[in-house]
Design an enzyme around this catalytic site. Structure first.
Site, PDB file in Angstrom:
ATOM      1  N   GLU A  25       0.774  -1.139   0.070  1.00  0.00           N
ATOM      2  CA  GLU A  25      -0.138  -0.038   0.073  1.00  0.00           C
ATOM      3  C   GLU A  25       0.766   1.237  -0.103  1.00  0.00           C
ATOM      4  O   GLU A  25       0.390   2.184  -0.061  1.00  0.00           O
ATOM      5  CB  GLU A  25      -0.925  -0.095   1.128  1.00  0.00           C
ATOM      6  CG  GLU A  25      -0.255  -0.354   2.479  1.00  0.00           C
ATOM      7  CD  GLU A  25      -1.549  -0.674   3.561  1.00  0.00           C
ATOM      8  OE1 GLU A  25      -2.663  -0.326   3.198  1.00  0.00           O
ATOM      9  OE2 GLU A  25      -1.115  -0.694   4.790  1.00  0.00           O
ATOM     10  N   CYS A  57      -7.312  -6.248  -1.379  1.00  0.00           N
ATOM     11  CA  CYS A  57      -8.384  -5.989  -0.186  1.00  0.00           C
ATOM     12  C   CYS A  57      -8.675  -4.455  -0.037  1.00  0.00           C
ATOM     13  O   CYS A  57      -9.593  -4.304   0.879  1.00  0.00           O
ATOM     14  CB  CYS A  57      -7.683  -6.298   1.154  1.00  0.00           C
ATOM     15  SG  CYS A  57      -6.316  -5.766   1.528  1.00  0.00           S
TER      16      CYS A  57
HETATM   17  C1  PEP Z   1      -6.245  -0.230   2.236  1.00  0.00           C
HETATM   18  O1  PEP Z   1      -5.477   0.620   2.604  1.00  0.00           O
HETATM   19  O2  PEP Z   1      -6.502  -0.453   0.897  1.00  0.00           O
HETATM   20  C2  PEP Z   1      -6.577  -1.349   3.193  1.00  0.00           C
HETATM   21  C3  PEP Z   1      -7.216  -2.374   2.757  1.00  0.00           C
HETATM   22  O3  PEP Z   1      -6.488  -1.236   4.359  1.00  0.00           O
HETATM   23  P1  PEP Z   1      -6.980   0.180   5.175  1.00  0.00           P
HETATM   24  O4  PEP Z   1      -8.345   0.685   4.549  1.00  0.00           O
HETATM   25  O5  PEP Z   1      -7.417  -0.611   6.446  1.00  0.00           O
HETATM   26  O6  PEP Z   1      -5.897   1.183   5.618  1.00  0.00           O
HETATM   27 MG    MG Z   2      -4.435   0.613   4.480  1.00  0.00          MG
END
Ligand code: PEP
Ligand code: MG
Length: 580
Positions: A437, A508
């Site tokens: 990410e 995700c």
């Molecule tokens: C994302 O960053 O895409 C992720 C799934 O994590 P979060 O939204 O919890 O930061």
């Molecule tokens: Mg994230």
């Protein structure tokens, strides 16, 4: 005022799709009447304000946790704006200054300054600024209520489910509505990106906003039809029209029921390619819905809720108990647990994090763990100790360097070895993965994928860090579209590289459940998706209509387009007949 007895069709802005049919119910939101008083003890007034701000913070953080647990973590972010305004020195300096210069009670000064700022934002020619005006009003109401010693009003709805009508609703009012009694929402004000619209979409409530003054003529009890996708409100529909809407409602309901029933089977595309569809969860409470909706497992268990709203971290035993219950509820489905992803933007008293200028770029996720390894070690030990013979995986957030990947791998191996050395039973195997990410890691996936068992692309943060748009900054939200070609190009590269180096790859982030994002990810080669439980049946149904060869051709063309808007327009045209 003329009351609408005849059939009327009112057009507003489509905020949340779906048909709703039922009686209207006007929601009278309580206005706080402020009485101006002369005061001599200004110091006392300022202390009252400090106390009200402190209590408002506690309430807002509780509200955030509640929304995160019952709706979603993303929607909980809506209240971030209120917390930001609560810390706004300019705003509160003006309130204090007015209180001093006018020698008035703090309520009067607060109401005047907040109303002025809200009107300024309301007058801006930008719906996102207008939404901010609402945030200021919401916060004003909260502070006035606390200053005036009033208890929070519950919103009482009639027992018979109704369509809620209001001039505007504040986010804190929407989340208070009893979902079993609301069929839909109609507002005279508001825009498509207002918080109400966002919340209505996640609650699956058909909604129309921006209906204007004509809405005022609709009486409580009048039968209404909301056509959410068209932004059309029909008042007093004749029997024939009502029947046709009932039929449409039934068709949509049946489609959802069909999709939900079909969601128990494994998802395959039209040309027979298997795609795993898993759930993103934040709490034990969501497991049941995820399984009922056909989740093949949990692709992302966010563990933040376990750590928030408390004075000390959850113990290893306490975490183990929660993870065991989630694993048991999942049966033989796999479970990916993401370790704590908290940063300086979330006040966690026991972490004693100093405030940071840029929390998103600061000590967040595993960077926090490097400062306080015990916290992460206890979590990893709890994960090792889960009592199941099924697949459990641990996943680390906010990784940006290879040193971190190496350190994390070693931490997992050492924690498992320590447990076994002291005779404590552990999982036979614990797969290790990292979230991709941060663009820096995305560009190093060739190395990363040789060091881990799997990678999962977090498109929410990948977009934030690639496009340099704070994901909680609503006025910038259009800039932070995950279908930005730069983000999709990174995704394409990650998928290609991870697979070539033998690491499994999934997505995700929210893009995996996006109506147009999902087919594009399929086209880029993604075969494992993890999405909100509510989206699983629709994603599986959509996969059924898609052909991987065609999806690949579309995705290859899309990543060469110039903007997210062009990509959305193109993908929308290609798949208009295919996707619901
Ligand atoms: C994302 O960053 O895409 C992720 C799934 O994590 P979060 O939204 O919890 O930061
Ligand atoms: Mg994230």
């Amino acid at each position: 005022m003329v009351e609408l007895e005849a059939i009327v069709q009112l057009r507003g802005i489509a905020a949340a799709a779906g048909i709703a049919i039922g009686p209207a119910f006007w929601l009278e939101t309580t206005l706080m009447q402020v009485q101006s008083r002369h005061v001599d003890d200004i110091g006392h007034e300022l202390l009252r304000l400090t106390d009200a701000r402190r209590r408002a913070r506690v309430e807002l953080e509780q509200l955030q946790s509640h929304v995160a647990a019952t709706i979603s973590v993303a929607e909980a972010g809506i209240f971030e704006a209120h917390l930001v305004f609560l810390d706004d020195h300019v705003l509160f300096d003006e309130v204090e200054e007015l209180c001093r210069s006018r020698q008035c009670n703090i309520e009067t000064a607060l109401a005047e300054v907040f109303d002025r700022y809200s009107s300024l934002l309301q007058a801006a020619d930008d719906e996102l600024f207008q939404a901010r005006a609402n945030d200021i009003l919401d916060l004003k109401r909260r502070l006035l209520r606390l200053l005036m010693g009033k208890v929070e009003q519950r919103i009482d709805l009639p027992v018979e489910p109704c369509i809620v009508l209001a001039d505007d609703l504040l986010p804190s009012e929407v989340v208070q509505l009893d979902r079993s009694r609301v069929l839909g929402i109609c507002l005279s004000e508001g825009g498509p990106t207002s918080h109400v619209a966002i919340l209505a979409r996640s609650l699956g409530l058909p909604a129309i906003v921006g209906l204007g003054n004509d809405l005022a003529a609709v009486k409580t009890g009048t039968i209404l039809v909301i056509d959410g996708s068209a932004g059309l409100l029909v008042v007093n529909p004749p029997e024939q029209m009502l029947q046709s809407y009932r039929a449409q409602y039934e068709r949509e309901r049946n489609r959802r029921i069909r999709e939900r029933a079909a969601a128990q089977s494994l998802a395959t595309t039209r040309d027979g390619v298997r795609v795993a569809v898993l759930a993103n969860l934040s709490s034990l409470a969501e497991v049941e819905e995820a399984v009922a909706n056909g989740a093949e497992g949990v692709g992302l268990l966010r563990t933040e809720l376990l750590f928030l709203d408390r004075d000390q971290p959850p113990s290893e035993e306490e975490q183990l108990a929660v993870y065991n219950r989630i694993a048991a509820a999942l049966g033989d489905r796999p479970l990916v647990i993401r370790t704590l992803d908290i940063g300086g933007d979330k006040p966690v008293p026991y972490l004693r994090q100093p405030p940071e200028q840029n929390p998103a770029l600061g000590v967040r996720g595993i960077r926090l763990a490097q400062h306080d390894p015990e916290l992460l070690r206890a979590q990893v030990r709890a994960i090792w100790r889960i009592e199941t013979s099924r697949t459990v995986k641990v996943m680390f957030p906010m990784v940006s360097t290879l040193e971190e990947v190496y350190w994390l791998r070693k931490l997992v191996t050492d924690a498992g070895a320590e447990l076994r050395a002291t005779g404590i039973a552990t999982l036979e195997r614990l797969e290790v993965g990292v979230m991709v990410e941060v663009p820096a890691l995305a560009l190093m996936v060739d190395h990363v994928s040789r060091m881990v068992d799997f990678v999962s692309i977090g498109t929410n943060d990948l977009t934030q860090y690639t496009v340099a748009v704070d994901r909680n900054n609503l006025p910038l939200h259009k800039l932070g579209d995950s279908l930005h070609p730069a983000v999709l190009r990174l995704v394409a590269q990650i998928v290609r590289t991870a697979e070539a180096n033998g690491a499994a790859v999934s997505v995700c982030g929210e893009a995996a459940g996006d109506r147009l994002g999902m087919p594009l990810l399929l086209g880029l080669g993604v075969r494992t998706l993890s999405v909100s439980p509510a989206l699983i049946p629709g994603v599986k149904a959509a996969l059924h209509h898609l052909h991987t060869q065609r999806a690949r051709a579309v995705a290859e063309h899309a990543i060469n387009l110039a903007t997210a808007a062009e990509i959305r327009a193109y993908a929308g045209t290609v798949w208009s007949g295919v996707l619901a």
